[in-house]
Motif scaffolding. Structure first.
Motif, PDB file in Angstrom:
ATOM      1  N   PHE A 199       0.819  -1.212   0.000  1.00 12.49           N
ATOM      2  CA  PHE A 199       0.000   0.000   0.000  1.00 12.49           C
ATOM      3  C   PHE A 199       0.856   1.267   0.000  1.00 12.49           C
ATOM      4  O   PHE A 199       0.587   2.196  -0.760  1.00 12.49           O
ATOM      5  CB  PHE A 199      -0.932   0.012   1.219  1.00 12.49           C
ATOM      6  N   TRP A 200       1.875   1.319   0.857  1.00 13.33           N
ATOM      7  CA  TRP A 200       2.618   2.563   1.016  1.00 13.33           C
ATOM      8  C   TRP A 200       4.013   2.524   0.384  1.00 13.33           C
ATOM      9  O   TRP A 200       4.723   3.531   0.388  1.00 13.33           O
ATOM     10  CB  TRP A 200       2.774   2.900   2.501  1.00 13.33           C
ATOM     11  N   GLY A 201       4.411   1.401  -0.199  1.00 12.80           N
ATOM     12  CA  GLY A 201       5.775   1.237  -0.691  1.00 12.80           C
ATOM     13  C   GLY A 201       6.171   2.171  -1.815  1.00 12.80           C
ATOM     14  O   GLY A 201       7.360   2.398  -2.034  1.00 12.80           O
ATOM     15  N   ASN A 202       5.220   2.730  -2.538  1.00 10.21           N
ATOM     16  CA  ASN A 202       5.556   3.608  -3.656  1.00 10.21           C
ATOM     17  C   ASN A 202       5.270   5.076  -3.350  1.00 10.21           C
ATOM     18  O   ASN A 202       5.324   5.912  -4.228  1.00 10.21           O
ATOM     19  CB  ASN A 202       4.784   3.195  -4.909  1.00 10.21           C
ATOM     20  N   SER A 203       4.949   5.386  -2.086  1.00 12.27           N
ATOM     21  CA  SER A 203       4.705   6.780  -1.709  1.00 12.27           C
ATOM     22  C   SER A 203       6.031   7.533  -1.630  1.00 12.27           C
ATOM     23  O   SER A 203       7.102   6.937  -1.529  1.00 12.27           O
ATOM     24  CB  SER A 203       3.980   6.844  -0.364  1.00 12.27           C
ATOM     25  N   THR A 204       5.953   8.847  -1.690  1.00 15.12           N
ATOM     26  CA  THR A 204       7.168   9.664  -1.697  1.00 15.12           C
ATOM     27  C   THR A 204       7.960   9.509  -0.395  1.00 15.12           C
ATOM     28  O   THR A 204       9.190   9.578  -0.390  1.00 15.12           O
ATOM     29  CB  THR A 204       6.809  11.145  -1.900  1.00 15.12           C
ATOM     30  N   GLY A 205       7.270   9.296   0.709  1.00 15.05           N
ATOM     31  CA  GLY A 205       7.959   9.173   1.990  1.00 15.05           C
ATOM     32  C   GLY A 205       8.688   7.861   2.183  1.00 15.05           C
ATOM     33  O   GLY A 205       9.444   7.715   3.159  1.00 15.05           O
ATOM     34  N   SER A 206       8.499   6.909   1.283  1.00 16.57           N
ATOM     35  CA  SER A 206       9.158   5.614   1.431  1.00 16.57           C
ATOM     36  C   SER A 206      10.674   5.730   1.329  1.00 16.57           C
ATOM     37  O   SER A 206      11.407   4.873   1.817  1.00 16.57           O
ATOM     38  CB  SER A 206       8.646   4.628   0.376  1.00 16.57           C
ATOM     39  N   ARG A 289      -0.477   5.688  -8.978  1.00 17.70           N
ATOM     40  CA  ARG A 289       0.608   5.408  -8.051  1.00 17.70           C
ATOM     41  C   ARG A 289       0.270   4.294  -7.069  1.00 17.70           C
ATOM     42  O   ARG A 289       1.089   3.950  -6.225  1.00 17.70           O
ATOM     43  CB  ARG A 289       0.961   6.668  -7.250  1.00 17.70           C
ATOM     44  N   HIS A 290      -0.910   3.732  -7.137  1.00 12.16           N
ATOM     45  CA  HIS A 290      -1.310   2.752  -6.150  1.00 12.16           C
ATOM     46  C   HIS A 290      -1.610   1.396  -6.783  1.00 12.16           C
ATOM     47  O   HIS A 290      -1.693   1.258  -7.992  1.00 12.16           O
ATOM     48  CB  HIS A 290      -2.514   3.266  -5.357  1.00 12.16           C
ATOM     49  N   LEU A 291      -1.811   0.441  -5.909  1.00 12.72           N
ATOM     50  CA  LEU A 291      -1.920  -0.949  -6.318  1.00 12.72           C
ATOM     51  C   LEU A 291      -3.091  -1.196  -7.254  1.00 12.72           C
ATOM     52  O   LEU A 291      -3.080  -2.126  -8.034  1.00 12.72           O
ATOM     53  CB  LEU A 291      -2.073  -1.839  -5.067  1.00 12.72           C
ATOM     54  N   ILE A 292      -4.107  -0.330  -7.209  1.00 10.58           N
ATOM     55  CA  ILE A 292      -5.298  -0.562  -8.015  1.00 10.58           C
ATOM     56  C   ILE A 292      -4.961  -0.621  -9.499  1.00 10.58           C
ATOM     57  O   ILE A 292      -5.652  -1.251 -10.295  1.00 10.58           O
ATOM     58  CB  ILE A 292      -6.347   0.545  -7.748  1.00 10.58           C
ATOM     59  N   SER A 293      -3.878   0.027  -9.895  1.00 12.38           N
ATOM     60  CA  SER A 293      -3.490  -0.002 -11.309  1.00 12.38           C
ATOM     61  C   SER A 293      -2.509  -1.126 -11.626  1.00 12.38           C
ATOM     62  O   SER A 293      -2.040  -1.242 -12.739  1.00 12.38           O
ATOM     63  CB  SER A 293      -2.853   1.338 -11.684  1.00 12.38           C
ATOM     64  N   PHE A 294      -2.218  -1.939 -10.621  1.00 13.44           N
ATOM     65  CA  PHE A 294      -1.355  -3.111 -10.769  1.00 13.44           C
ATOM     66  C   PHE A 294       0.075  -2.746 -11.153  1.00 13.44           C
ATOM     67  O   PHE A 294       0.813  -3.579 -11.638  1.00 13.44           O
ATOM     68  CB  PHE A 294      -1.908  -4.094 -11.817  1.00 13.44           C
ATOM     69  N   SER A 295       0.458  -1.497 -10.992  1.00 19.27           N
ATOM     70  CA  SER A 295       1.820  -1.101 -11.322  1.00 19.27           C
ATOM     71  C   SER A 295       2.150   0.200 -10.618  1.00 19.27           C
ATOM     72  O   SER A 295       1.332   0.769  -9.929  1.00 19.27           O
ATOM     73  CB  SER A 295       1.981  -0.911 -12.830  1.00 19.27           C
ATOM     74  N   CYS A 296       3.373   0.677 -10.809  1.00 19.09           N
ATOM     75  CA  CYS A 296       3.759   1.964 -10.274  1.00 19.09           C
ATOM     76  C   CYS A 296       4.600   2.671 -11.325  1.00 19.09           C
ATOM     77  O   CYS A 296       5.212   2.021 -12.165  1.00 19.09           O
ATOM     78  CB  CYS A 296       4.532   1.801  -8.962  1.00 19.09           C
ATOM     79  N   PRO A 297       4.642   3.997 -11.319  1.00 14.62           N
ATOM     80  CA  PRO A 297       5.300   4.722 -12.411  1.00 14.62           C
ATOM     81  C   PRO A 297       6.784   4.440 -12.534  1.00 14.62           C
ATOM     82  O   PRO A 297       7.315   4.424 -13.629  1.00 14.62           O
ATOM     83  CB  PRO A 297       5.044   6.192 -12.047  1.00 14.62           C
ATOM     84  N   ARG A 298       7.465   4.212 -11.393  1.00 13.25           N
ATOM     85  CA  ARG A 298       8.920   4.025 -11.478  1.00 13.25           C
ATOM     86  C   ARG A 298       9.301   2.598 -11.839  1.00 13.25           C
ATOM     87  O   ARG A 298      10.324   2.337 -12.421  1.00 13.25           O
ATOM     88  CB  ARG A 298       9.569   4.432 -10.154  1.00 13.25           C
ATOM     89  N   TYR A 299       8.464   1.635 -11.452  1.00 10.91           N
ATOM     90  CA  TYR A 299       8.853   0.240 -11.601  1.00 10.91           C
ATOM     91  C   TYR A 299       7.808  -0.617 -12.314  1.00 10.91           C
ATOM     92  O   TYR A 299       8.055  -1.766 -12.605  1.00 10.91           O
ATOM     93  CB  TYR A 299       9.129  -0.379 -10.228  1.00 10.91           C
TER      94      TYR A 299
END
Length: 318
Positions: A199-206, A289-299
């Motif tokens: 849930f929080w692994g791709n947030s800016t604060g990570s 940026r969240h799991l609902i899209s099954f991906s994240c922008p950086r990875y």
């Protein structure tokens, strides 16, 4: 219990012939038979509240986990949301009253999810001159959730816990073997970072959590504070935070692949991407940026490729 088929002597023996006494400063009262209540046991509690969710299932999405109960409501209109919230709240209170229970208003909260640009309203739920508190964040099953889901509050809660783990590992470093230090890392630091990571692994604060992880790795390997951690992670066979995030998402999707639609479910055209996960269209960066899209922008681009490419991603940001 009779309603669920537990009748006869079985139920009576379970609920009766139980005694209790009070002990204060080694002085005890006489044993007395319990006239009211039941043994403190999860099964009986779940049986008791089993129909709570059914009473409002047509108006909300109830989520029950042990004694933690939540109700999710959705609406595009603020006034309609307030109306639905108060309606569900009144139904819940009636259920409590009918089942000889009392709602603890000091532990009942209202949290509204919204975007950054949308101003929050002062929605309050009222029942017999009692209101619930409207909050900006709340702790739910170990995760601190806020109104815009940016996970800043949750990460702020994680940092002091990880700093304590870092201090503990630094303190025992001179006396422990590498294997013992690695075991301590998994016991005191890894489980804190791993919980809810998808849930929080791709947030800016990570990135702040990643910095603490690297600090711990350098302590374990007795390395300079400015040294690169790329080879240190490899030697310890520990995944960096973002690699662990990707790995966690992959495991989640594999274990729950029946919950994710494929491209073949969306159309009948026989293409080479038919067996790929269907990526729902979305314009909001928040959703992307969240799991609902099954991906994240950086990875995310790597997630859709062959699993071996994770080796390339694993140490990209170290």
């Amino acid at each position: 219990m009779k309603f669920y088929g537990i009748t006869g002597s079985t139920g009576k023996l379970y609920l009766r012939q139980r005694y209790q006494r009070v002990v204060i400063n080694n002085n005890s009262s006489t044993w007395r038979e319990v006239q009211y209540g039941v043994p403190q046991e999860p099964l009986l509690f779940l049986i008791y509240i089993n129909d709570l969710s059914k009473s409002v299932s047509d108006k909300s999405i109830p989520i029950l986990f042990a004694d933690d109960t939540s109700f999710i409501l959705t609406s595009y209109d603020d006034s309609e949301l307030r109306h639905k919230a108060n309606e569900v709240f009144n139904i819940i209170n009636k259920w409590f009253h009918s089942n000889s229970l009392t709602l603890n208003y000091n532990k009942t909260y209202f949290l509204q999810f919204q975007t950054k640009t949308k101003n929050g309203n002062n929605t309050q739920m009222l029942h017999i001159n009692k209101t619930t508190a409207t909050v900006k964040s709340i702790k739910f099953l170990g995760l601190t959730i806020d109104t815009i889901l940016n996970w800043k509050r949750h990460i702020s809660d994680l940092k002091p816990r990880l700093n304590k783990a870092c201090y503990a590992i630094r303190s025992i470093k001179p006396f422990m073997s590498l294997a013992a230090l690695k075991s301590t890392y998994y016991s005191y630091a890894h489980f804190i970072m791993y919980y809810g990571l998808i849930f929080w692994g791709n947030s800016t604060g990570s990135d702040d959590i990643f910095k603490i992880q690297k600090r711990i790795i350098r302590i374990i390997m007795n390395s300079n504070k400015n040294a690169s951690c790329r080879e240190l992670f490899k030697k310890l066979n520990i995944l960096p935070l973002q690699s662990q995030y990707i790995y966690s998402i992959l495991l989640f999707i594999i274990k729950n692949k029946d919950q994710f639609p494929l491209n073949s479910h969306m159309h009948t055209i026989n293409t080479r991407h038919n067996n790929n996960l269907h990526m729902p269209p979305a314009n909001l960066t928040f959703i992307l940026r969240h799991l609902i899209s099954f991906s994240c922008p950086r990875y995310g681009v790597y997630i859709r490729q062959h699993f071996k490419l994770l080796r390339v991603v694993a140490y990209r940001r170290v």
